[in-house]
Design a protein around this motif. Structure first.
Motif, short mmCIF file in Angstrom:
data_model
loop_
_atom_site.label_atom_id
_atom_site.label_comp_id
_atom_site.label_asym_id
_atom_site.label_seq_id
_atom_site.Cartn_x
_atom_site.Cartn_y
_atom_site.Cartn_z
N LEU A 1 0.80 -1.22 0.00
CA LEU A 1 0.00 0.00 0.00
C LEU A 1 0.84 1.27 0.00
N THR A 2 1.99 1.24 0.66
CA THR A 2 2.82 2.45 0.79
C THR A 2 4.30 2.10 0.70
N GLN A 3 5.11 3.12 0.43
CA GLN A 3 6.56 2.93 0.39
C GLN A 3 7.09 2.53 1.77
N ALA A 4 6.47 3.06 2.82
CA ALA A 4 6.90 2.72 4.18
C ALA A 4 6.78 1.22 4.44
N MET A 5 5.79 0.59 3.85
CA MET A 5 5.64 -0.87 3.97
C MET A 5 6.86 -1.59 3.40
N ASN A 6 7.28 -1.15 2.23
CA ASN A 6 8.44 -1.80 1.59
C ASN A 6 9.69 -1.63 2.44
N ASP A 7 9.88 -0.45 2.99
CA ASP A 7 11.04 -0.20 3.84
C ASP A 7 11.04 -1.12 5.06
N TYR A 8 9.85 -1.47 5.54
CA TYR A 8 9.71 -2.26 6.76
C TYR A 8 9.92 -3.75 6.51
N LEU A 9 9.33 -4.27 5.43
CA LEU A 9 9.26 -5.74 5.32
C LEU A 9 10.07 -6.35 4.18
N ASN A 10 10.76 -5.53 3.40
CA ASN A 10 11.44 -6.06 2.22
C ASN A 10 12.94 -5.76 2.25
N PRO A 11 13.66 -6.27 3.26
CA PRO A 11 15.09 -5.96 3.38
C PRO A 11 15.93 -6.54 2.24
N LYS A 12 15.45 -7.58 1.59
CA LYS A 12 16.22 -8.21 0.51
C LYS A 12 15.97 -7.56 -0.85
N GLY A 13 15.10 -6.54 -0.88
CA GLY A 13 14.84 -5.83 -2.13
C GLY A 13 14.16 -6.66 -3.20
N LYS A 14 13.24 -7.50 -2.80
CA LYS A 14 12.48 -8.29 -3.79
C LYS A 14 11.59 -7.36 -4.62
N PRO A 15 11.17 -7.80 -5.79
CA PRO A 15 10.29 -6.96 -6.62
C PRO A 15 9.01 -6.61 -5.87
N TYR A 16 8.53 -5.40 -6.09
CA TYR A 16 7.28 -4.98 -5.45
C TYR A 16 6.62 -3.91 -6.29
N VAL A 17 5.32 -3.73 -6.06
CA VAL A 17 4.58 -2.65 -6.69
C VAL A 17 3.71 -2.03 -5.61
N ILE A 18 3.66 -0.70 -5.59
CA ILE A 18 2.84 0.01 -4.61
C ILE A 18 1.52 0.40 -5.26
N LEU A 19 0.45 -0.13 -4.73
CA LEU A 19 -0.90 0.21 -5.17
C LEU A 19 -1.68 0.63 -3.93
#
Length: 388
Positions: A169-187
């Motif tokens: 949902l947000t960029q803050a989510m990615n910063d929190y749960l994706n330390p390995k930098g897996k592909p993601y999309v923010i919607l």
């Protein structure tokens, strides 16, 4: 591309069959979120849904309801049985989801799961890993910030850690749960493209000035401040209508019994809520922004609100991108007095001015954030990874 979407949901037809006459309807927001995303993906890919109906002992009278395979919104729903007993339900969901994901689809198949649907997501993830498939995790809330047992949070976090990519949902989510930098999309969410077929009109509005809130009717979502602020504003010919479940309902019902300007309408089906929203003067979201979880969230009601053509008054949520701000009115001070001031400021405007504001928001959300466009972003992420 083929998508197997494993989730606690069901088609709208089955949802109405199971829950239309039930006072407390389960998975209200979740049901609509997944239905729209399924339809958005199905516009560009073959989508099959491993559907676990959102039943429990409160909403299902029968012990067991077998449900047929059905098609809706361009997708095929493989419905697991609706089971009332929790232990038997877990067994049916776990084994049913695992074997369907394991046996369906070919090499081009990707699996999509809602990480908060623990048994469904875990079973689908394990089957996807055995088949060497991509597994996309939809994360609408961080498990660590939700109530629940340590075990339930651990299961959701295990699923998150082992997904191959994410919908966030947000960029803050990615910063929190994706330390390995897996592909993601923010919607942030997705508006219903079918809303373009409904035509808002000033002459279809309810008489007077109706302010409306629909969603979780809970204290932590700012409902006491909304109600008190509305009463403080004391705007002539204004009413406040509230729909949904939550811990504030008993107190709200007492207030509504004393103040005829305030109406609590209980829980309605999604289509009924949308009709109420289109007929209102102003849609309000008073959610406080100081809580830790808020920066990781984006309320789905914001997109639904905007798609109706009725103007929106909201707090300035941290997860709301700047591009939304020209299309909404803001509550600057998150107190009852601040809500009262915002309501008076907005409702001083003419019906014509409010209609123009609402229609601009509707055009923005339906042309740039509809479920078909958002679904294509997920497919583009998967296709990009496959080309590497």
């Amino acid at each position: 591309m083929r998508i197997l979407y494993a989730v606690t949901t069901c088609s709208d037809k089955t949802y109405r069959r199971l829950f239309e006459k039930v006072p407390v309807k389960p998975a209200f927001q979740s049901q609509k979120y997944h239905r729209l995303l399924i339809e958005g993906l199905a516009a560009s890919a073959k989508v099959e849904v491993i559907a676990n109906p959102p039943v429990n002992r409160r909403v299902l009278a029968q012990s067991f309801v077998g449900l047929p395979r059905e098609e809706e919104g361009g997708a095929v729903y493989h419905n697991l049985p609706a089971v009332r007993n929790p232990a038997l339900k877990a067994l049916v969901v776990g084994l049913g989801t695992f074997f369907q994901v394991l046996t369906m689809g070919g090499k081009d198949t990707a699996v999509v799961v809602d990480v908060l649907n623990r048994m469904t997501a875990l079973s689908a993830l394990l089957a996807a890993r055995l088949r060497g498939r991509e597994c996309v995790g939809i994360v609408t809330d961080l498990p660590d910030l939700l109530s629940g047992s340590r075990l339930s949070k651990s299961v959701s976090n295990f699923v998150i850690a082992h997904c191959t990519s994410y919908v966030l949902l947000t960029q803050a989510m990615n910063d929190y749960l994706n330390p390995k930098g897996k592909p993601y999309v923010i919607l942030e969410g997705h508006a219903d493209i079918a809303m373009a077929q409904k035509q808002p009109a000033q002459e279809k509005k309810d008489p007077g000035r109706v302010c409306l809130y629909a969603g979780g009717v809970s204290r932590e979502y700012g409902l006491p401040e909304l109600v008190e602020g509305f009463r403080m504003a004391d705007i002539p010919d204004a009413r406040l209508h509230i729909y949904g479940p939550g811990n504030y309902v008993p107190e709200l019902q007492k207030i509504a019994a004393e103040d005829r300007r305030i109406v609590y309408g209980g829980m309605l089906l999604s289509a009924q809520v949308v009709e109420k929203e289109m007929a209102a003067t102003l849609l309000v979201n008073p959610r406080p922004t100081h809580a830790e979880y808020v920066k990781y969230s984006f309320p789905s009601k914001t997109m639904e609100y905007m798609s109706t053509g009725t103007p929106v008054l909201t707090t300035r949520l941290p997860g709301m991108p700047e591009e939304y701000l020209p299309y909404v009115f803001l509550i600057e001070e998150e107190t009852a007095a601040g809500v009262a001031e915002a309501l008076k400021s907005v409702l001083e405007q003419s019906d014509e001015e409010l209609f123009v504001k609402g229609m601009a928001a509707r055009n923005f959300i339906l042309t740039r954030k509809n479920n078909v466009i958002q679904g294509k972003k997920i497919l583009s992420m998967l296709e990009s990874e496959r080309r590497k």
